[in-house]
Each structure stands twice: as C-alpha cells, then as structure tokens.
Design a protein around this motif. Structure first.
Motif, PDB file in Angstrom:
ATOM      1  N   ASN A 117      45.940  33.640  41.198  1.00  0.00           N
ATOM      2  CA  ASN A 117      46.272  33.114  42.526  1.00  0.00           C
ATOM      3  C   ASN A 117      46.519  34.256  43.501  1.00  0.00           C
ATOM      4  OD1 ASN A 117      46.798  29.988  41.937  1.00  0.00           O
ATOM      5  ND2 ASN A 117      47.723  31.166  40.279  1.00  0.00           N
ATOM      6  N   LYS A 118      45.637  35.233  43.456  1.00  0.00           N
ATOM      7  CA  LYS A 118      45.826  36.451  44.247  1.00  0.00           C
ATOM      8  C   LYS A 118      45.898  36.159  45.740  1.00  0.00           C
ATOM      9  CE  LYS A 118      44.078  41.180  44.601  1.00  0.00           C
ATOM     10  NZ  LYS A 118      43.009  42.117  44.185  1.00  0.00           N
ATOM     11  N   ASN A 119      45.008  35.312  46.225  1.00  0.00           N
ATOM     12  CA  ASN A 119      45.000  34.991  47.651  1.00  0.00           C
ATOM     13  C   ASN A 119      46.299  34.330  48.096  1.00  0.00           C
ATOM     14  OD1 ASN A 119      42.418  36.018  47.966  1.00  0.00           O
ATOM     15  ND2 ASN A 119      41.423  34.025  47.701  1.00  0.00           N
ATOM     16  N   LEU A 120      46.778  33.395  47.278  1.00  0.00           N
ATOM     17  CA  LEU A 120      48.006  32.686  47.617  1.00  0.00           C
ATOM     18  C   LEU A 120      49.199  33.631  47.629  1.00  0.00           C
ATOM     19  CD1 LEU A 120      49.546  30.083  48.199  1.00  0.00           C
ATOM     20  CD2 LEU A 120      49.673  29.690  45.729  1.00  0.00           C
ATOM     21  N   SER A 165      49.159  36.857  48.053  1.00  0.00           N
ATOM     22  CA  SER A 165      49.012  37.782  49.175  1.00  0.00           C
ATOM     23  C   SER A 165      49.488  37.133  50.466  1.00  0.00           C
ATOM     24  CB  SER A 165      47.554  38.222  49.316  1.00  0.00           C
ATOM     25  OG  SER A 165      47.117  38.916  48.175  1.00  0.00           O
ATOM     26  N   LEU A 166      49.092  35.870  50.658  1.00  0.00           N
ATOM     27  CA  LEU A 166      49.509  35.135  51.850  1.00  0.00           C
ATOM     28  C   LEU A 166      51.023  34.958  51.874  1.00  0.00           C
ATOM     29  CD1 LEU A 166      48.814  33.508  54.396  1.00  0.00           C
ATOM     30  CD2 LEU A 166      48.433  31.517  52.921  1.00  0.00           C
ATOM     31  N   TYR A 209      46.493  38.223  58.935  1.00  0.00           N
ATOM     32  CA  TYR A 209      46.077  38.354  57.532  1.00  0.00           C
ATOM     33  C   TYR A 209      44.874  37.456  57.251  1.00  0.00           C
ATOM     34  CZ  TYR A 209      45.814  37.357  52.576  1.00  0.00           C
ATOM     35  OH  TYR A 209      45.326  37.145  51.305  1.00  0.00           O
ATOM     36  N   LEU A 210      44.977  36.191  57.653  1.00  0.00           N
ATOM     37  CA  LEU A 210      43.887  35.242  57.376  1.00  0.00           C
ATOM     38  C   LEU A 210      42.605  35.639  58.100  1.00  0.00           C
ATOM     39  CD1 LEU A 210      45.894  31.901  57.612  1.00  0.00           C
ATOM     40  CD2 LEU A 210      45.014  32.977  55.529  1.00  0.00           C
ATOM     41  N   ARG A 226      41.148  38.562  56.372  1.00  0.00           N
ATOM     42  CA  ARG A 226      40.670  38.185  55.038  1.00  0.00           C
ATOM     43  C   ARG A 226      39.234  37.680  55.077  1.00  0.00           C
ATOM     44  NH1 ARG A 226      39.114  38.449  50.976  1.00  0.00           N
ATOM     45  NH2 ARG A 226      39.831  37.687  48.954  1.00  0.00           N
ATOM     46  N   ASP A 259      39.037  42.614  51.714  1.00  0.00           N
ATOM     47  CA  ASP A 259      39.684  42.032  50.536  1.00  0.00           C
ATOM     48  C   ASP A 259      41.187  41.933  50.787  1.00  0.00           C
ATOM     49  OD1 ASP A 259      40.880  44.517  50.117  1.00  0.00           O
ATOM     50  OD2 ASP A 259      39.479  45.117  48.546  1.00  0.00           O
ATOM     51  N   ASN A 260      41.928  41.425  49.802  1.00  0.00           N
ATOM     52  CA  ASN A 260      43.356  41.161  49.964  1.00  0.00           C
ATOM     53  C   ASN A 260      44.154  42.401  50.349  1.00  0.00           C
ATOM     54  OD1 ASN A 260      44.324  38.361  49.425  1.00  0.00           O
ATOM     55  ND2 ASN A 260      43.026  38.603  47.625  1.00  0.00           N
ATOM     56  N   SER A 270      43.566  43.418  53.923  1.00  0.00           N
ATOM     57  CA  SER A 270      44.038  42.368  54.827  1.00  0.00           C
ATOM     58  C   SER A 270      45.552  42.391  54.941  1.00  0.00           C
ATOM     59  CB  SER A 270      43.567  40.997  54.334  1.00  0.00           C
ATOM     60  OG  SER A 270      42.155  40.937  54.293  1.00  0.00           O
TER      61      SER A 270
END
Length: 582
Positions: A12-15, A17-18, A111-112, A115, A119-120, A123
């Motif tokens: 869940n890298k994106n989550l 990171s957010l 960030y979004l 993105r 990459d994360n 971003s």
C-alpha cells in the motif's frame, strides 16, 4: 510482526505516502494556525485581511456603511468565513482556521499532482518542498486569500488531468473547482488558460475534442452551477461585478497602483526571479540557491535533449509536413492534405519559442492581457509543432516523451503567473505563492534527473536514488519547523486593541461618534461600525476642515504630536494616537 508491517507498507505504498504527506501537512498547518491565533500578527502589513473580515461581516448580515468597495473583493473566503460568523464564531481566528485548512489541501494536492508525473519518493519530496517554502508558511493560515486560491488551482488541474487520463467523470470535479479558484482570487482565472493549454496540447486536437466533448460540456455546465449563489447575491443586492471592472482596467493598460508609484519600485521584470531564493527559504538564501541549482541542472538537461531531438528530427522529417497524426479521423484526413515545407515548419516552431520569451519581456510595456494572449498562443503553436516532431520519433522508435503535455502545462502555469506579476508595478512577495507549485515541480524535476544518474551508486546496498530525496525531505522538515519559531508578533496590534478599549471606556456614546483613522479598516473591524479610512492628510488645515465638515469627533493616527487645528491629542498608546475635536 515487523516483517508483516513492511510487507503491508510495500503493498500500500501509495496510500502510506499520501498519509505521510497528509499527517506532515496537518501538523505544520495546525502549528501555523495555532501560532497565528496565539500571537497578534495582523499589524503593519495586513490591511487587506481586515477588508476580508469586513466583507465576511457583510455576508453574515452586518452591513457597514462606507465600505462598499469590499464588494469588489474576491468573495469565496469571506463567504466561508461568514458561515463561521453566523455560528457565533465572530473572530479573526475563524479566518485563520479556514485559510489554514487550504494550506493542508494545497500540500496534499501537490503530492497527488506530482504523483501523475513522478514516483512516490519524488512526489513526497515535491509536496513537502511546496509546503516548506517560506513564502507559503509565511502567508498560510493568516487570512490572506493567496494560498487558498493556489490550493484550489492545484486540485483543479489534478482532477482535470485525471479526467483526461483515467475517467472523464473527474471533469465534474475539475470545472466546479476552477470556478471556486476564480472566486477565491480573481487572478486565479489563469487556471482556465492552463487547463485549455493542457487540453489542446494533446497529440491530436480533433480526436481529443471529439473524445472529451460531451463530458467537458457537462463538467463546464456543472461548474456554472457553482457561480449561481455568487451571481444571485450580487444581482439581488445590486452589487457590480468587481472582477469585470478589474478585467477592463487590466486589459486597457499596464497594471499600476498608487502604492507602487509611491514606493518608486518601477517595473522590475526580474523582481520575482531574483527573489526566488528568498521565497524558498528566507532565513538562509543559500538553501534556496542550492535548490535552484538543482532545478537548473534539470532544465539545462531538458534543453539539451530538446535541441538534440530537433537536430535529429530534421533528418527524419519528410520534405513537406502535414499536421495529421495518423488517427484516420475525418478531420485528420482533411488536415493531412495541407502540407508545408519542412523549413517553414521549423521556422514556425522556433517563432513560437521566440513568442513565449517575448511575451515576458514586453510585460509592462503593453497590457497584461495582450502579453498573456501572446504567450498562450505561442505555447499552443509550440505544442502543435513539437507534437509532430515527437510523432516522427515515435514512428522510428527513437524517442518517447509521454509527459510532454504535463511538462508544458507546468511551464504555462509558471510563466502565466510570472508574466502577470511582472507586468504589475506593485511587487509583493505573497504573490509568489501563485507560481510556487510549478516552482516545486521544476526543482523536483531537477532532483529526479540527478538521482536517476546516481541510481547505480549505493550506500550499504541502498541506492542514492532513494537516499538523496529522503535526506532532502528530512532537511525540508527541519527547515519548516525551524521557521515556525520566527517571532511574528506585532505590537501595533496590541496598541490598536488597547486604543479601542480606551475609547469604549472614554466615550459612552462612541456608537454614534464619527471616527476617522489612518488604518480605517482595522478599527472598523474592531468597532464593527464605519471608521472613515484616511488616505490623504498632507495639508493639516484642509484636513481639519474636512473632518469638521463631516462632524468627525475622533481621529486615530499612527503619528504622535500632530498639529491639527480644532483637534488635540487626548491619548497615546504605543504607536497609536487619538485626536479629539476640541
């Protein structure tokens, strides 16, 4: 358990990171608001914020005469503040909290938006960088409308790109947000030009229009719905549309102001460029200089690649060039029949670059609107021609540039604001918030290029590609928290509050007294009644006659021991003096 946690993060890298960006921005944003609410900061340099408070009072039903010109101000933030006022939270802190929320939204939105390009790791760096800019921290959560406007423009562009790339239903979010961006600050209208640029810079204009036409029209109509409450308020109260007057003034002449003329700043086109290090990190300009060097490395590399592509493409291109893109559409087949010599094609391409540069250097000599039109027409022609160059390379499998429209959008965003700000004779640092997201993008772009070149170098099996951005993020956070310790207190605020307290105790009939003041909007807010805003008092006798003619009982000044016929100084509190009619 630790192994399972690492696996969870990886999946869940994106989550995560957010969430990281959200938590960091919430902490910093909350501290900013808390500091601004705890310290009296609205002193010498914050007159406009009191005008927004007066406008919010008006929206909440408190109509103060003599300040009709607040109707010309951008209404969104005062309108949101008026909701808090109606709920009995009548305090400047309400405005601080509302504008502070937009700081968090801006960082998360950055960030979004990044993105979609990086990459994360990069971003996160870009978002934290944007949030740590001194100019953003300085002007976040203090009642000014600049940061909220930028935050809304960030989300507008994010959803607009998502609509183009993934799901067209996002148009129904992008267009309403663009309307709110405009009403947050009228200069936010630049976002419309940036959206159009992104749309028209797609590979095939005609296919693009056909593909997105239905939902773009639907999204635009839905956006118009968000205009209804504002237009209804203006029309029902017979209030003129302030933005139309502004647009007429701007389109007819170079933007000027009495403040700029008074300060003799002139039209320094390079003002904002020369102050970029200060906007990045004011306590130590070397931090900003280093980050700008990183930015320039990326830009120089991009220019090198651009020149190389142009040189190679000249040998690949046919002797005559048509603007068709092999989509076999009806319009593409028609356009394909019209071809121009290759040499003229490249002349047009280079002319578009000259047009973009020229639009900046003539800013201030002709109207801002003409400069913006020249810039966006030039950058559109550039996209049209360079897309054709990219197509010729793709056909030969030599070069692919999937982020061309995104990068061009960022150039348009940055320069669209820079041209307007440079044309404006009033140079104010907080205006730099307008191009801060694009600046964060270019620095992130430079860092990503450098790190990609160092990806084969490792420290204890960890690539420098990951180490450098992580270290940079940590340094940025240290910078942000250290800057929060800067003393923002202004004793003038205490002086003015104590003056109001003294006046209320001194005069039981203060409510019916006519009051004039050098800082009229401030005392209007405190007393919630009209305090005439004094802008000119060079001749003391004439000034005295004007006050007497208006039955003025008190004059509140920033100057002590003034000799004003028929008025005497009755109280001095710090920087504030009260003069009463004899």
């Amino acid at each position: 358990m630790l192994k399972n946690f690492k696996s969870l993060i990886k999946e869940n890298k994106n989550l995560f990171s957010l969430l990281t960006v959200l938590i960091v921005s919430l902490i910093i944003g909350s501290l900013i608001v808390w500091i601004n609410c705890s310290e009296n900061i609205l002193g010498h340099s914050y007159r406009d914020i009191y005008l927004y408070l007066i406008e919010a009072l008006k929206f909440s039903g408190v109509n103060i005469t003599g300040y009709d010109y607040v109707d010309f101000l951008s209404p969104l933030i005062p309108f949101l503040t008026s909701i808090a006022f109606r709920l009995n939270f009548v305090s400047v802190n309400s405005l601080f909290v509302i504008t502070g929320i937009f700081y968090v939204l801006g960082v998360v939105g950055t960030y979004l938006l990044l993105r979609l390009r990086f990459d994360n790791t990069y971003s996160i760096f870009g978002a934290i960088l944007y949030g740590s800019f001194t100019v953003n921290i300085m002007w976040a959560g203090n009642g000014s409308i600049d940061v909220p406007c930028v935050a809304l423009s960030i989300w507008t562009l994010y959803f607009f790109i998502k609509a183009m790339k993934t799901n067209q239903k996002y148009f129904y979010l992008a267009f309403p947000l663009s309307v709110l961006t405009f009403f947050a600050k009228y200069t936010g209208a630049v976002v419309f030009a940036v959206m159009i640029l992104y749309f028209l810079s797609q590979k095939d204009i005609f296919s693009t229009i056909k593909k997105y036409f239905k939902n773009i029209i639907g999204g635009a109509l839905f956006g118009l719905v968000f205009m209804v409450p504002f237009f209804y308020y203006y029309l029902s109260n017979h209030i003129p549309f302030g933005f139309l007057n502004q647009a007429e003034t701007i389109s007819s002449t170079t933007t000027r102001s009495a403040f700029a003329i008074r300060k003799h700043k002139g039209n320094n086109l390079l003002y904002y460029f020369s102050n970029l290090p200060r906007y990045i990190y004011n306590p130590n300009h070397w931090v900003g200089i280093i980050l700008l060097i990183i930015c320039m490395v990326g830009i120089v590399y991009a220019l090198y690649r651009f020149s190389k592509v142009l040189k190679e493409s000249y040998g690949i291109m046919d002797s005559k060039v048509g603007f068709n893109y092999d989509t076999n559409s009806f319009w593409d087949n028609i356009v394909g029949k019209f071809k121009i010599p290759k040499s003229i094609f490249y002349v047009i391409l280079f002319a578009s670059i000259v047009g973009m540069c020229l639009s900046f250097f003539i800013a201030g000599k002709v109207s801002f609107v003409k400069c913006e039109i020249l810039f966006f027409i030039s950058i559109f022609i550039f996209s049209l021609t360079f897309n054709k160059v990219l197509l010729s390379f793709n056909e030969n499998n030599k070069f692919k540039y999937e982020f061309f429209t995104y990068d061009l959008m960022m150039i348009g965003w940055f320069m669209g604001h820079m041209i307007f700000l440079s044309a404006h004779l009033t140079k104010v640092d907080r205006y730099a918030t307008a191009f801060a997201p694009a600046l964060a993008f270019f620095i992130t772009f430079g860092l990503s290029f450098i790190c990609e070149k160092l990806k084969d170098y490792k420290i204890k099996s960890v690539s420098l590609k990951h180490i450098i951005p992580t270290v940079c993020v940590i340094l940025l956070l240290i910078m942000s928290f250290s800057y929060l310790g800067v003393n923002k207190h202004d004793s003038l605020v205490n002086n003015e509050q104590d003056t109001v307290t003294w006046l209320e105790g001194h005069d039981p009939n203060l409510g019916s007294a006519v009051i004039w003041a050098d800082r009229g909007p401030i005392f209007t807010w405190y007393l919630q009644k009209e305090v005439h805003y004094v802008t000119n008092k060079e001749n003391s006798s004439k000034f005295s006659n004007e006050m007497l003619a208006n039955n003025t009982k008190y004059y509140i000044s920033q100057y002590q021991n003034l000799s004003i016929p028929q008025y005497k100084e009755v109280k001095q509190i710090g920087e504030v003096s009260v003069y009463q009619k004899v």
